[in-house]
Write a protein that holds these residues in place. Structure first.
Motif, PDB file in Angstrom:
ATOM      1  N   ILE A  93       0.850  -1.194   0.000  1.00 28.61           N
ATOM      2  CA  ILE A  93       0.000   0.000   0.000  1.00 28.61           C
ATOM      3  C   ILE A  93       0.880   1.236   0.000  1.00 28.61           C
ATOM      4  O   ILE A  93       0.574   2.228  -0.653  1.00 28.61           O
ATOM      5  CB  ILE A  93      -0.955  -0.012   1.198  1.00 28.61           C
ATOM      6  N   GLY A  94       1.978   1.199   0.721  1.00 30.46           N
ATOM      7  CA  GLY A  94       2.890   2.331   0.748  1.00 30.46           C
ATOM      8  C   GLY A  94       3.539   2.493   2.102  1.00 30.46           C
ATOM      9  O   GLY A  94       3.610   1.542   2.900  1.00 30.46           O
ATOM     10  N   LYS A  95       4.024   3.690   2.353  1.00 31.17           N
ATOM     11  CA  LYS A  95       4.635   4.036   3.630  1.00 31.17           C
ATOM     12  C   LYS A  95       3.687   4.924   4.420  1.00 31.17           C
ATOM     13  O   LYS A  95       2.716   5.455   3.875  1.00 31.17           O
ATOM     14  CB  LYS A  95       5.966   4.765   3.401  1.00 31.17           C
ATOM     15  N   VAL A  96       4.008   5.118   5.681  1.00 32.00           N
ATOM     16  CA  VAL A  96       3.159   5.949   6.524  1.00 32.00           C
ATOM     17  C   VAL A  96       3.204   7.395   6.015  1.00 32.00           C
ATOM     18  O   VAL A  96       4.251   7.897   5.600  1.00 32.00           O
ATOM     19  CB  VAL A  96       3.595   5.830   8.002  1.00 32.00           C
ATOM     20  N   VAL A  97       2.056   8.039   5.991  1.00 31.36           N
ATOM     21  CA  VAL A  97       1.938   9.420   5.516  1.00 31.36           C
ATOM     22  C   VAL A  97       2.592  10.363   6.535  1.00 31.36           C
ATOM     23  O   VAL A  97       2.402  10.192   7.744  1.00 31.36           O
ATOM     24  CB  VAL A  97       0.450   9.774   5.324  1.00 31.36           C
ATOM     25  N   PRO A  98       3.378  11.352   6.085  1.00 40.24           N
ATOM     26  CA  PRO A  98       3.954  12.309   7.027  1.00 40.24           C
ATOM     27  C   PRO A  98       2.887  12.904   7.958  1.00 40.24           C
ATOM     28  O   PRO A  98       1.800  13.273   7.507  1.00 40.24           O
ATOM     29  CB  PRO A  98       4.573  13.375   6.118  1.00 40.24           C
ATOM     30  N   GLY A  99       3.203  12.983   9.235  1.00 41.96           N
ATOM     31  CA  GLY A  99       2.248  13.423  10.245  1.00 41.96           C
ATOM     32  C   GLY A  99       1.694  12.278  11.063  1.00 41.96           C
ATOM     33  O   GLY A  99       1.174  12.479  12.159  1.00 41.96           O
ATOM     34  N   TYR A 100       1.800  11.049  10.514  1.00 44.06           N
ATOM     35  CA  TYR A 100       1.325   9.856  11.214  1.00 44.06           C
ATOM     36  C   TYR A 100       2.502   8.950  11.585  1.00 44.06           C
ATOM     37  O   TYR A 100       3.586   9.054  11.011  1.00 44.06           O
ATOM     38  CB  TYR A 100       0.341   9.067  10.346  1.00 44.06           C
ATOM     39  N   GLN A 101       2.278   8.079  12.542  1.00 53.90           N
ATOM     40  CA  GLN A 101       3.182   6.968  12.828  1.00 53.90           C
ATOM     41  C   GLN A 101       2.361   5.688  12.774  1.00 53.90           C
ATOM     42  O   GLN A 101       1.190   5.692  13.128  1.00 53.90           O
ATOM     43  CB  GLN A 101       3.804   7.112  14.225  1.00 53.90           C
ATOM     44  N   ALA A 102       2.978   4.607  12.327  1.00 57.50           N
ATOM     45  CA  ALA A 102       2.283   3.323  12.270  1.00 57.50           C
ATOM     46  C   ALA A 102       3.268   2.221  12.611  1.00 57.50           C
ATOM     47  O   ALA A 102       4.474   2.339  12.368  1.00 57.50           O
ATOM     48  CB  ALA A 102       1.674   3.094  10.890  1.00 57.50           C
TER      49      ALA A 102
END
Length: 538
Positions: A362-371
C-alpha cells in the motif's frame, strides 16, 4: 471556549482515558485553537487568488469559489434565521453527489452545526437508526430521495423538519428560501475542537458506528496526505464515485480539492465504468477517486477510449489487488495511488505515489502519522511478521456513545482492525482485516492474497475469500466467484481455478471450496461485506 451551545455530541464522547493520543509533529499541523473549517477552505479562498477559479462543476453549471461562498452563506442564513438552529445542533444530510449536496454540507459546518451525511441508498429502517443515534433537529434532503426519510421520520418528533434541495422551484425548498437571503454570513466562531461532523461507518462488519470529527481533525487531514502524497494543484479537475456521505468521498471530492484550490465535477447521471471513462475525457479530469472493483471494470473502456488528461488515480475503500493495479497500468500507463484510511481516522494514513510505489505494498506511513505492526499485547513485531496495524497522528477515533471505543483505541493508539506486514524499508503490505485472517491447519492465509490470485484468471470478474469452519483443519479457504460472460460454472472450472491459485501462490493457500454467485454483497461505497460471505460459508 466552544461556540457550540448544543452539547449533545460533546456530552456523548468517550471518557478521556479512551481517547487516542493526537500528534501534531509537523509545523503545518499546529493549527490555531479557534478555527472554522469552511471559513478556512472557502472564505479565505479569495485571499489565495482563487475567488474566480472554478470550484464546483456539473453538466448544467459551474460555480466559482466566490459563487459557492455566496450560495453557502445564503443557506447558512436559512439554517439560523428560518430553521432556528444553533451551533452544535445536528443536521442530517441525504443526497447523492451533487453541487446541492456539497453546498448544503458546507453551510451546515460553516454555521457551527454538526453535519450527519447519510448514504443515498439507505432505507427507512437504517435511516431511523441514524436518527435515533444522532438526534438531528432538521434534515436537508435531495428531493428525489425524500420518501424513505419521511418513513423514517414517523414516530420521531425530534426531527422537526425536512427541507428539500435540488428542488429549485418547489415552495419551501432550500433554494427558494435561500434566494430571499443576503449572500453574506459570518462563519460561526467555532473552537478548533468543536465538532464538524458525525461519520457513520459503512457497515462492513454489521451495525454502523458514528465517528466524531472536529474542525481541527478535517483541516489537519488536509495538511497530511493531500499535501505530501496527492499534491493536487488549482488546475486539477477531480472526479470520482465515492459518496460525499463517506469520508473517502468527502475528502477526495470536496474538502481536499478546496484545500488545493482545485475543482470537482459532479455528473447528473449515475456512474457506470464506461460512463466514467467517457466523462473523464469530456471534462478533462486529472484526478479520479474510486474503488478497486470499479477501476477493474473501467480498464477495458480506458484502453478503448483513452484518458489523456488523467494524472492521478486514487484507490481506497478496500484492498487493492496487485492484479487490478497492473491491469489499470496496462490500460492507461498510470501507476495507481493506493491508500488505506478509515472513517474513524477521517482519511488516508498509509500511501505512496509515483516512483515511491512498490509492487504489492500500500505504501509508507503518511507524514504526520506513525504506524507499526504489533502483536496481541501491543508489542511491535519484527519486520516481515504478520500483526495488527496500530496508528497514531493528528486524527483519531472517537465514537459517539459506543462501547466499541475501547476495541479501537488502546494505549492511545488507533487499531483499525487490519492485519499487515511491514518490510525492512518501511513499506506496509496489507494482509486482511484482522478478523478475516484464515488460519487453516496452522497456516495463516490472507483472503485478499487468494482473491488477487483468482482475479488473474481470465474467467473471474470478482471474488471474495473467507474462512469456513472445518473439523479437521480448523478452517478451510472458501472462495465466492462472479464469472465473466462466456464462462460457465462447474466442476471443471472449480478445478481449473484451484490449479491456477496453486501455481500462482503457495499451494496450501488454494480455496478448497469455490462457490459461484451472480454478484457479491457490497456496501454502498463498494466495500465487500465479507461478514455476509462468512455467514453464507457457515
Amino acid at each position: 471556549m466552544s461556540a457550540q451551545t448544543d452539547c449533545f455530541v460533546h456530552d456523548r464522547l468517550p471518557p478521556r482515558e479512551q481517547w487516542p493520543q493526537m500528534r501534531y509533529d509537523l509545523p503545518e499541523l499546529r493549527l490555531p485553537d479557534r478555527l472554522n473549517l469552511v471559513e478556512e477552505l472557502l472564505d479565505k479562498a479569495a485571499d489565495k487568488g482563487w475567488a474566480d477559479r472554478p470550484m464546483l462543476r456539473s453538466p448544467k453549471i459551474t460555480l466559482t469559489y466566490a459563487d459557492a461562498r455566496e450560495r453557502v452563506d445564503r443557506i447558512a442564513r436559512v439554517l439560523v434565521e428560518d430553521l432556528g438552529l444553533v451551533p452544535g445542533n445536528r443536521v442530517l444530510l441525504r443526497g447523492g453527489n451533487s453541487i446541492g449536496m456539497a453546498l448544503a454540507w458546507l453551510a451546515v459546518v460553516k454555521a457551527g452545526m454538526v453535519a450527519v451525511a447519510t448514504m443515498p441508498l439507505l432505507r427507512a429502517r437504517e435511516l431511523g437508526e441514524i436518527i435515533d443515534k444522532a438526534q438531528p433537529a432538521v434534515a436537508l434532503c435531495d428531493a428525489k430521495l425524500v420518501d424513505e426519510l419521511q418513513l423514517a421520520r414517523e414516530g420521531r418528533p425530534g426531527l422537526r423538519e425536512i427541507v428539500l434541495f435540488n428542488a429549485p422551484d418547489q415552495a419551501g425548498s432550500l433554494a427558494v428560501r435561500a434566494a430571499q437571503k443576503p449572500g453574506d454570513f459570518a462563519a460561526c466562531p467555532t473552537a478548533a475542537d468543536d465538532i464538524a461532523l458525525l461519520a457513520f461507518t459503512s457497515g462492513t462488519t454489521g451495525k454502523p458506528k458514528a465517528a466524531v470529527h472536529s474542525h481541527r481533525d478535517v483541516l489537519a487531514s488536509c495538511e497530511a496526505w493531500p499535501r505530501h502524497v496527492l499534491k493536487a494543484t488549482p488546475d486539477d479537475i477531480v472526479m470520482g464515485s465515492p459518496p460525499l456521505a463517506f469520508t473517502f468521498g468527502l475528502g477526495g471530492l470536496l474538502v481536499f480539492p478546496m484545500w488545493a484550490g482545485a475543482s470537482v465535477y459532479f455528473p447528473d447521471i449515475p456512474y457506470t465504468p464506461e460512463a466514467m471513462v467517457k466523462l473523464i475525457g469530456e471534462v478533462g479530469a486529472t484526478i479520479c477517486y474510486t474503488a478497486p472493483t470499479f477501476y477493474r471494470q473501467m480498464a477495458p473502456f480506458a484502453r478503448q477510449h483513452g484518458v489523456p488528461t488523467l494524472r492521478q488515480c486514487v484507490s481506497a475503500g478496500e484492498g487493492l489487488p496487485d492484479a487490478t493495479r497492473q491491469l489499470w497500468k496496462q490500460a492507461t500507463g498510470i501507476e495507481m495511488l493506493d491508500g488505506i484510511g478509515a472513517t474513524e481516522m477521517f482519511h488516508i494514513f498509509i500511501s505512496s505515489a509515483g516512483a515511491d510505489v512498490r509492487p504489492g505494498a500500500i505504501g509508507k506511513v503518511v507524514p504526520g502519522y506513525q504506524a507499526k505492526v504489533v502483536d496481541d499485547e501491543g508489542q511491535e513485531v519484527p519486520r516481515g511478521t504478520v500483526g495488527k496495524l496500530a496508528v497514531i497522528g493528528p486524527t483519531g477515533c472517537r465514537y459517539l456513545d459506543d462501547a466499541r471505543q475501547s476495541n479501537y483505541v488502546q494505549g492511545g493508539w488507533n487499531f483499525p482492525g487490519d492485519a499487515f506486514v511491514q518490510d525492512a524499508d518501511g513499506y506496509f503490505f496489507y494482509q486482511a482485516r484482522a478478523d478475516d485472517m484464515i488460519i487453516t491447519a496452522g497456516y495463516n492465509v490472507g483472503g485478499p492474497e487468494v482473491e488477487d490470485a483468482l482475479l488473474r484468471h481470465p474467467a473471474v470478474a470478482e471474488c471474495g475469500v473467507v474462512g469456513k469452519p472445518d473439523e479437521d483443519r480448523g478452517m478451510i479457504v472458501k472462495a465466492f466467484c462472479v464469472l465473466k460472460p462466456g464462462h460457465e460454472p462447474g466442476p471443471e472450472l472449480v478445478k481449473a481455478l484451484q490449479d491456477h491459485v496453486k501455481a500462482t501462490i503457495a499451494p496450501y493457500k488454494y480455496p478448497r471450496e469455490i462457490e459461484f454467485l451472480p454478484s457479491l454483497p457490497r456496501t454502498e461505497t463498494g466495500k465487500l461485506q465479507r461478514f455476509k460471505l462468512r455467514q453464507a460459508a457457515r
